[in-house]
Structures are given as structure tokens and as C-alpha cells.
Scaffold this active site. Sequence first.
Site, PDB file in Angstrom:
ATOM      1  N   ASP A 153      -7.439 -14.068 -19.210  1.00 13.97           N
ATOM      2  CA  ASP A 153      -8.216 -14.977 -17.941  1.00 13.97           C
ATOM      3  C   ASP A 153      -9.306 -16.049 -18.792  1.00 13.97           C
ATOM      4  O   ASP A 153      -9.659 -15.664 -19.653  1.00 13.97           O
ATOM      5  CB  ASP A 153      -9.109 -13.952 -17.220  1.00 13.97           C
ATOM      6  CG  ASP A 153      -9.814 -14.545 -15.881  1.00 13.97           C
ATOM      7  OD1 ASP A 153      -9.032 -15.193 -15.249  1.00 13.97           O
ATOM      8  OD2 ASP A 153     -10.980 -14.610 -15.758  1.00 13.97           O
ATOM      9  N   ASN A 193       0.734  -1.288  -0.178  1.00 14.02           N
ATOM     10  CA  ASN A 193      -0.145   0.063  -0.053  1.00 14.02           C
ATOM     11  C   ASN A 193       0.835   1.382   0.105  1.00 14.02           C
ATOM     12  O   ASN A 193       1.391   1.825   1.096  1.00 14.02           O
ATOM     13  CB  ASN A 193      -0.633   0.106   1.296  1.00 14.02           C
ATOM     14  CG  ASN A 193      -2.163   0.858   1.103  1.00 14.02           C
ATOM     15  OD1 ASN A 193      -1.951   1.908   0.231  1.00 14.02           O
ATOM     16  ND2 ASN A 193      -2.909   1.222   2.082  1.00 14.02           N
ATOM     17  N   GLY A 225      -6.026  -2.423   0.264  1.00  9.26           N
ATOM     18  CA  GLY A 225      -5.447  -1.020   0.152  1.00  9.26           C
ATOM     19  C   GLY A 225      -4.160  -0.916  -0.568  1.00  9.26           C
ATOM     20  O   GLY A 225      -3.701  -0.064  -1.017  1.00  9.26           O
ATOM     21  N   ASN A 259      -5.897   6.725  -1.156  1.00  8.60           N
ATOM     22  CA  ASN A 259      -6.374   6.239  -2.221  1.00  8.60           C
ATOM     23  C   ASN A 259      -7.476   4.786  -1.861  1.00  8.60           C
ATOM     24  O   ASN A 259      -8.004   4.239  -2.604  1.00  8.60           O
ATOM     25  CB  ASN A 259      -5.899   5.890  -3.678  1.00  8.60           C
ATOM     26  CG  ASN A 259      -4.889   4.826  -3.558  1.00  8.60           C
ATOM     27  OD1 ASN A 259      -4.709   4.238  -2.321  1.00  8.60           O
ATOM     28  ND2 ASN A 259      -3.792   4.914  -4.326  1.00  8.60           N
ATOM     29  N   ASP A 260      -7.243   4.509  -0.619  1.00 11.63           N
ATOM     30  CA  ASP A 260      -7.861   3.263  -0.004  1.00 11.63           C
ATOM     31  C   ASP A 260      -9.436   3.225  -0.166  1.00 11.63           C
ATOM     32  O   ASP A 260      -9.828   2.188  -0.687  1.00 11.63           O
ATOM     33  CB  ASP A 260      -7.433   3.270   1.401  1.00 11.63           C
ATOM     34  CG  ASP A 260      -5.982   2.705   1.473  1.00 11.63           C
ATOM     35  OD1 ASP A 260      -5.150   2.640   0.548  1.00 11.63           O
ATOM     36  OD2 ASP A 260      -5.489   2.759   2.741  1.00 11.63           O
ATOM     37  N   GLU A 272      -5.113 -18.483 -19.694  1.00 11.63           N
ATOM     38  CA  GLU A 272      -5.448 -19.271 -18.564  1.00 11.63           C
ATOM     39  C   GLU A 272      -6.019 -20.538 -19.135  1.00 11.63           C
ATOM     40  O   GLU A 272      -7.316 -20.699 -19.201  1.00 11.63           O
ATOM     41  CB  GLU A 272      -6.305 -18.584 -17.630  1.00 11.63           C
ATOM     42  CG  GLU A 272      -6.255 -19.174 -16.438  1.00 11.63           C
ATOM     43  CD  GLU A 272      -7.644 -19.068 -15.262  1.00 11.63           C
ATOM     44  OE1 GLU A 272      -7.574 -19.573 -14.227  1.00 11.63           O
ATOM     45  OE2 GLU A 272      -8.277 -18.375 -15.849  1.00 11.63           O
TER      46      GLU A 272
HETATM   47 CA    CA Z   1      -3.796   2.508  -1.349  1.00 12.76          CA
END
Ligand code: CA
Length: 618
Positions: A332, A140, A165, A145-146, A361
Amino acid sequence: MKIKIFLLAFVLSLSSSFSYAQKFHINRIDPPSWWTGMHDPNLQLLIFGPKISETRPVINYPGICIEQVIHVPSPDYLFLDLVISPQTKPGTFAIHFKKGKKEVTSYRYTLNKRDKNPRLHQGFNSSDVIYLIMPDRFANGDTTNDNMPGMLEKVNRSNPNGRHGGDIKGIEEHLNYLKNLGITTIWCTPLMEDNMPTYSYHGYAQTDYYKVDPRFGTNRDYKNLVKEAHQKGLKVIQDMVFNHCGTNYFWKNDLPTPDWYNEWPKFTRSNYHGGVVSDPHASQYDYRHMVAGWFDTSMADLNQNNPLVANYLIQNSIWWIEYAGLDGIRQDTYPYPYKNFMAKWMQRILEEYPHFNVVGETWFSYPATVAYWLENNRNKDGYHSHLTNVFDFPLMYAINKAFNEKPGWDTGLARLYEVLSQDFVYSDPMKLCIFADNHDTERIFSSLHENLKSWKMAMAFLLTTRGIPEIYYGDEILMTGEKAKGDGNIRKDFPGGWPGDKINAFTPQGRTPEQNNAFNYLRKLLNWRKSNKTVQFGKLTHYIVENGVYVYFRSYEGKKVMVMLNNNEKPVMVNLTRFAEDLNGFSKARNVINDNTFSFGKEMKLQGKSAEILELEK
Ligand code: CA
């Protein structure tokens, strides 16, 4: 009084112009920009705005012509087919939207100059080692910006399935750590916006294919990350998901066409049996449920048979490759979208970027099913995927069992031998991405019952056999995690990645002696591999596993690397006679882990549960 009348007239004139302005405006155009000098002169714009289909788009810019305006059932979309002639100059121009002769709204659109630096888009190959990062769980670097306005899920580090985060800045701050470790390439699980209320941290339910999730950073931050990685000699692979998008995608309440998604009378899940796509005996029922069933209630199944959907996805990939300067893509759930679309997607990418690589994948237990998806494979049904690389899941399963078992006819290290012996099914086995674990599997250290000796053998094998190795973040510090305890358990935070973490395993001081032992072993191996062409590209010759000992050689331009794995608890004396065809002409060996050089005769002693990686010398 005069002033009042004037004001009234002014307000009236404003409101009349507002009535048009309110009626017609552009919410977004995808792709948000493009480039001149592309191999393919065609560009299809998705234009989204209320009742925009009532207008007539006009462009006056030298070199650009509107070839076709496509109307769809929703009145809020226009699809604009443009042809950009090779002489077109980069610049910004207006797209005028008219009703009759009157312009009702307009939009500024930019064509950038294409960066033709040959060092960009170089692809990846068996000289690389990929490091897989789950950005929310790595580091983090920016706590501001969490939680972001408009983003539904808030940070909650105490929830194993919540957002923790981690972000782009966190990755950027550890590029030197990664370079020092000795990996060459970074693959981050998806970074695009995933604005779903739960489980958004993994990013596989994307709600905007053109925007980095603000909790990870901005598009500009991502572009800078790639640039900084390149400056340090590291490549970047972007994770993309084209089978499905998050049900909160901007078009959720207003699909351009009724067949934008694969719709069912009631929610219908995929059967997840990817093998039915290549199965010559498969029923239509199973096939339809496999490719058109939804991956999850939160993940809408895109209908790539709709050419507008197909173009949207193809252009999105090209946009990111060009915008960010990507070196590769990991796609994916590869067998889940329509396979003919995927082949077309690959062809379009390779037309623009001939040296580019995409790894799919391909989650199958058997080599034959994986091989079906690799380029140039001779499939009986004539299918050619054009996919440059696939993941070697069969070898992953073997690695997870081999080092835990006692020697047997088809158990223990024989599992590795048996999987590799089936390489005849692959058009080129060196194109396989090999791994011991990833974000969806048991952590390898847990799988090996936290046995450091087994772990070292597994890493030694992974980094010396054929293919392109991938390492999952935290493997180097022996991170643990059990799939049975939920995905959160195999996606724990890297200790030291968060401000205030009590332990910082990014530094030697923060690691336990056992973690440093593992880290130093892996770093030594990775840095040796990075400069050794024999182990990167050499032909593999292996010998039948005897008494729990597996021996193989890599040969390249007269040089040889010999690897001996002893899975017995006790030391063994190995008679070298049966390896004469590879040993002839060599009398000395250098152990690449401890740098000891020694002469060898007819026998060699191997410690219990150990790997010897030897550069042979004359
Ligand atoms: Ca963050």
C-alpha cells in the site's frame, strides 16, 4: 489445626511464586515463530511483557545463539538478536527469562522446517490476470464470525461504510467461480486484524500484522485458502500496509521507543503528494510532510528509519510469505514510507525468494513518476527501489476517459496511445500492473456511463495491451459505483455472496441478460488470454490512432495477435495498407471472441464501438 497450618503455608508459597509470575510474563513475541534453513540466519524477536527488560533471556538450543539483547526506553520490551546456524534442527525450545540465577518466566518458541517446494513463492508476471477482492464485500461464508468478542465494530450491512460480514470462507467457496472466469491470481485487500471502531472493513488500519482479523477467519483459514487456491492453479497476493498501522495496535499505550512513530507537536496530515519524493526541486518541508505526516488520525505513521521498526516490518513480510505460501505482495501507499527502507525491504524479500513479486501502489498521474519506483530504473538521484512491479495509474486514467470521448488529436483512443508511447521511461513496461478500476476509484462501468460497448472495448484493451491486468471484483457483472458518493458506493456487496440474498450473480440464472453478456465476454477473453503466450508476452507495436481507430499488434515467436478498436458510433472500413509490416505473411484471422476464421484483403470492416481481437494465421 495441622491441616490449616499446612494450607496456610501452601497459600503463602503460592502467593510468593505468584508475585514473580504476576510481575513477569510474556504478552507476546513477534514474529510468533520462525523457520530453519532461511537464507538470512538472523532473527530479531520483539518481546513484550511487563518490566521484561529487568530479566536476562537465556536459550539453550543447539545452533541458536543470542547475539545481542537490545534494551529500549520502555521497560516492557526486549529485542533479542538471534543467529540461527544452518545446521539448526526444527523444534520448540524455551526462552528462559532470568533474574540473577532464578528463572522468573519462560516462553516456548518454535522453529519450523522451511517448505522448499519450488512451486511456492513463484511470483506473478504478464501471463497472469489479477482479481482484486475486498473480502468484507465479496461473500459471507460464515455468519458466525460476523461479530466477534473483543472486536470493536459490529456487523451492519445497511451502513455502506460499516462491516458487512464477508470473509475468507466466502472467498474459498467461490474459487471455482474465479477459476471458471479465467483469472489466475487473487489479491485481497488487507485481511489482518483491523480493530478500529469505524471503517474497519477495509483493513488499512491494521492493529496486528501477525493475525488475520477474526471476522475474516483465522491464520489457519488463510493458509488453507492459499493452499486451496494453489490446488486450483490460482496464485495469491497479500496486501500489506507498512506506512502506517491502526492507532489501536497493541503497543499503542506503550511504544518501545519515543520515535516508533513519526511524531508531531500536534496531529499533522501527510500532504499526499507522493511526487515530492522523486521531485528534484522538492522542499524539505514538503518532503517531511509527505513521508512523516500521518495518513489519517486513525493511522499512525510508522518510523521505518528506526532499525527496530524496519526489522519488525521486514520479518513480518517474510513470515507471511513463508507461513501462507504467498506468491506475491501488494504494498500500500508505496511512496509514503521512507524509500531507502522500502528498497532494503525489497532486497531482503528477494534474498529469501528470488522469484517473488511485489507490486507497489504508485498512485501518480505521470509515467515518469511511476517509473521512478520500478526496479532498475535509471534515476538521476541514484535511487534504486528493487521493486519488481508498479501499478500503471496513468493508463487507468486514460482508460477511464478514452472510450467516452470523440476522436481528437489527443483525446479519445489517442489517450491510450499517448500513455503507452511514454513506455521508454520504464526499465520494463511489462512489469506494470494495468487496470481500469480498483477499490479506490470509480467503477469502470459507471465511468463509461454504463455503456456495454465501451466496457467491452475497455476490457479488450486491458487484456491485450502490455502489462499484467487487474480486474476489480464485480466488474464481470457490471457492478456500478461512483467515487463521489463515497468509498462504500464503489465497494458494494457482490450480489449472492450473503445467505438470503435475493439475487445470486455468481450464477448465470441470477444475472441479467446484459450481465451475462458481459460475463461471457470477459470469461471468453480471460480464458483465451490464459493460454495465449503471444498476448501474454508479445512485443507491442501500435499505430497512431486515425479517425477514432486504434490498431496494435502483439508479436511472439513468429505469432501475432492483432487488435483493432473502433471508438466511432458508426462502422468504419479500415484500409490495412499501413499495417503491412505486421500483416506481411498473414492472410487469415481468427476472431477470438466468436471463433470465426476469415481471409482478409486490403480492407477490414469494423462495427461501431467495437473491439476486434484477431489471431493472425498464414
Ligand atoms: Ca462472516
